[in-house]
Write an enzyme that holds these catalytic residues in place. Sequence first.
Site, mmCIF file in Angstrom:
data_model
loop_
_atom_site.group_PDB
_atom_site.id
_atom_site.type_symbol
_atom_site.label_atom_id
_atom_site.label_comp_id
_atom_site.label_asym_id
_atom_site.label_seq_id
_atom_site.Cartn_x
_atom_site.Cartn_y
_atom_site.Cartn_z
ATOM 1 N N GLU A 305 1.551 -14.520 -14.937
ATOM 2 C CA GLU A 305 1.722 -13.328 -15.767
ATOM 3 C C GLU A 305 2.539 -13.622 -17.022
ATOM 4 O O GLU A 305 3.459 -12.894 -17.377
ATOM 5 C CB GLU A 305 2.376 -12.212 -14.954
ATOM 6 C CG GLU A 305 1.550 -11.809 -13.740
ATOM 7 C CD GLU A 305 2.120 -10.640 -12.957
ATOM 8 O OE1 GLU A 305 3.345 -10.496 -12.921
ATOM 9 O OE2 GLU A 305 1.311 -9.877 -12.395
ATOM 10 N N ASP A 379 -1.237 -8.344 -4.126
ATOM 11 C CA ASP A 379 0.045 -7.954 -4.701
ATOM 12 C C ASP A 379 0.644 -6.724 -4.027
ATOM 13 O O ASP A 379 0.551 -5.630 -4.583
ATOM 14 C CB ASP A 379 -0.137 -7.670 -6.204
ATOM 15 C CG ASP A 379 1.179 -7.567 -6.935
ATOM 16 O OD1 ASP A 379 2.211 -7.777 -6.298
ATOM 17 O OD2 ASP A 379 1.157 -7.278 -8.147
ATOM 18 N N GLU A 407 6.564 -0.196 -5.198
ATOM 19 C CA GLU A 407 5.751 -0.204 -6.410
ATOM 20 C C GLU A 407 4.368 0.392 -6.182
ATOM 21 O O GLU A 407 3.882 1.181 -6.990
ATOM 22 C CB GLU A 407 5.636 -1.651 -6.907
ATOM 23 C CG GLU A 407 4.737 -1.805 -8.102
ATOM 24 C CD GLU A 407 4.641 -3.261 -8.575
ATOM 25 O OE1 GLU A 407 5.308 -4.138 -7.991
ATOM 26 O OE2 GLU A 407 3.901 -3.510 -9.535
HETATM 27 C C1 BDP Z 1 3.819 -7.310 -9.622
HETATM 28 C C2 BDP Z 1 4.631 -6.427 -10.501
HETATM 29 C C3 BDP Z 1 5.274 -7.160 -11.630
HETATM 30 C C4 BDP Z 1 6.016 -8.374 -11.100
HETATM 31 C C5 BDP Z 1 5.043 -9.228 -10.319
HETATM 32 C C6 BDP Z 1 5.690 -10.412 -9.635
HETATM 33 O O1 BDP Z 1 3.797 -5.420 -11.005
HETATM 34 O O2 BDP Z 1 6.146 -6.264 -12.277
HETATM 35 O O3 BDP Z 1 6.579 -9.093 -12.123
HETATM 36 O O4 BDP Z 1 4.477 -8.479 -9.288
HETATM 37 O O5 BDP Z 1 5.808 -10.376 -8.418
HETATM 38 O O6 BDP Z 1 3.621 -6.616 -8.432
HETATM 39 O O7 BDP Z 1 6.064 -11.371 -10.292
#
Ligand code: BDP
Length: 714
Positions: A305, A379, A407
């Site tokens: 990401e 996730d 989340e």
């Molecule tokens: C996702 C989240 C994000 C996190 C990412 C992570 O949306 O904000 O940075 O995981 O685990 O679930 O790095």
Amino acid sequence: MKKAVLLFYCLFLSFVVFAEDGYQLWLRYYLIDNKNLLEQYRAAITGIQINGNTPGLEAAKEEIITGLSGLLGKKIPLQKEFTTGTLLIGTPASSNQIKSLSLPQLQKTGDEGFSITTLKRNGKNIIAIAANTDAGVLYGVFHFLRLLQTHQGIQNLSIVSVPKVRNRILNHWDNLDRTVERGYAGFSIWDWHKLPDYIDPRYKDYARANASIGINGTVLTNVNANALVLTPQYLEKVAALASIFRPYGIKVYLTARFSAPVEIGGLKTADPLDHQVQQWWKDKAKEIYQYIPDFGGFLVKANSEGQPGPQNYGRNHAEGANMLADALAPYKGIVMWRAFVYSGETPEDRFKQAYSEFKPLDGKFRPNVMVQVKNGPIDFQPREPFHPLFGAMPQTPLMMEFQLTQEYLGQGTNLVYEAPMFKEVLDADTYAKGKGSTVANVIDGRLDGHTLTGMAAVSNIGTDRNWTGHLFGQANWYALGRLAWDHTLTSEKIADEWVRQTFSNNTTLLNSIKSIMLSSHEAMVNYMTPLGLHHIMGYSHHYGPAPWWDKAPRADWNPVYFHKADSLGIGFDRTSKGSNALAQYTPEVRKRFEDISTCPEEYLLWFHHVSWKYKMKSGRTLWEEMCYKYNEGVKAVRAMQAQWAGMEKAIDKERFEHVKMLLNIQEKEAVWWRDACLLYFQTFSKMPIPAQYEQPAHTLEYYESLKFPNAPGI
Ligand code: BDP
């Protein structure tokens, strides 16, 4: 006049004592409200003998004194000699008395376990809380207090308890400006600006709460890391926190931004094979350990990401992790390298990407590296199958990563007790070494003989007075600690402990609250993502339903990518005819999921694209089943509301109203999820929502038009 002052003080005191704002968590230590039991306890505990003045033993002493004076309603004196009723606490090193007992069980308790034993000494009945280390003593003290808080008998104690997992860690996704990524409980509790000089009393209470459930590490900063935390200005602040946590057996860790050598070190590269870069990290580690001699190590999110990582320099994850591991090794620090990676460019099913990248690296990591794997392959969804990496990297210690902050589970407003979800994953069988190769046995090291083991969870803690925003969020924090200590505990047992300590030991109340908690996860799965649907939440903020969303900058951030609804059916075909993600599991697991007739229906749409008319086990078609499940979810929330309403007289007003209002929000959100999702999926199924169910109050266009630019947690 005097009377008025007295009255004022009485009122003030009763407010202080009885303010039920949730701040005390499960460490309330109120007077035992069962008369017989209180008498029994008072007779069994008449004095405390705890010698030694190390910070850890001082913390244990303070806790046992506070705990007992609250629970027993009187001060229990410290003693030098034995009497009947002495509570003898310590290690063989701190206490000659403990030493002279030569407790054989201390051979088994290692450096964190403890024993609690009823003994006869010189004709006197005593209870010994013993361990080999201060941390073990503290855990024993908290366990003993828990026995009283939960009204257990203490006549013939013979408890030996040893953690199954070594590193039991909270991951704070807290930024240096005090915002919290995916945080729904206010701002970060780390007041960086005022540290190191201003020590918020919360820090100590945070440490107590964690120690009480066996958590022994905290990563202070967000995985989307800021290199500044590695500069002296911040290390001084980190050191201040570490010194508060140390007596409670808690180590601090930081997230390491991979590009830090460039950003704060002035180097031109962060290539892990570059000697200057390696030296920079070695120097940095040395510096950190000067500030924090027991620093735990680094947690790293790399090449995921948009975060920098070794792949920016054509290196792999092992090369990146090993460079940091080498820098930390002289000080016994560890690297927790996250497997949550997926590339923007790769068109491969996102489910498969972590496995594809990490599996070939098995055996290539230094011994002080753990690969931290999210519970599921996508996730933190309401329900995920276990991550295929579990069981697939026998030469590498794999660490579990759960998410406490909700989340994707109703965020700050939904009551969802997560232990059943954690257990589902821990108990799943990977078949890596035949039947019984559970995920729990992978992560506790037993399956592959690892001694470096760990379980972490993304924290749900913030500045809200009750710590977690939703009072019941506390139960998830509690559950994480208890499961990391002992993953064989049941969700029911953990809920039982938490409710007794947080609310009451009254059986009716206990059972009602437990029943709400134990039904809450399935309820949420049903009203959000039944039958294996996943990632159909609002774009970016992940709040509310948005199965229609298809405008994200990358395909696998779009709900339509995950549900694949069309006129024929719905679901992601991950069988050999589809993305073949199932090939990443062992043949036993794969076979079960691959065959639509043996695939558990709760995972159906994770693995199959299923016709709307497919006959489910219930006899309903898939479409009807979906309508049924969404409605079951709403029904379950309404049942939770009714149960809660029935407890009004038995719960203090403050907490009763807090939860009641949140349950009202949850009900509205459940209805919203149901109606928005069914209306949208109906555009493909072209079938009616059966008349026996409530019909949506709005049109699909209405739901699609809702916008939440200020949703929390981003
Ligand atoms: C996702 C989240 C994000 C996190 C990412 C992570 O949306 O904000 O940075 O995981 O685990 O679930 O790095």
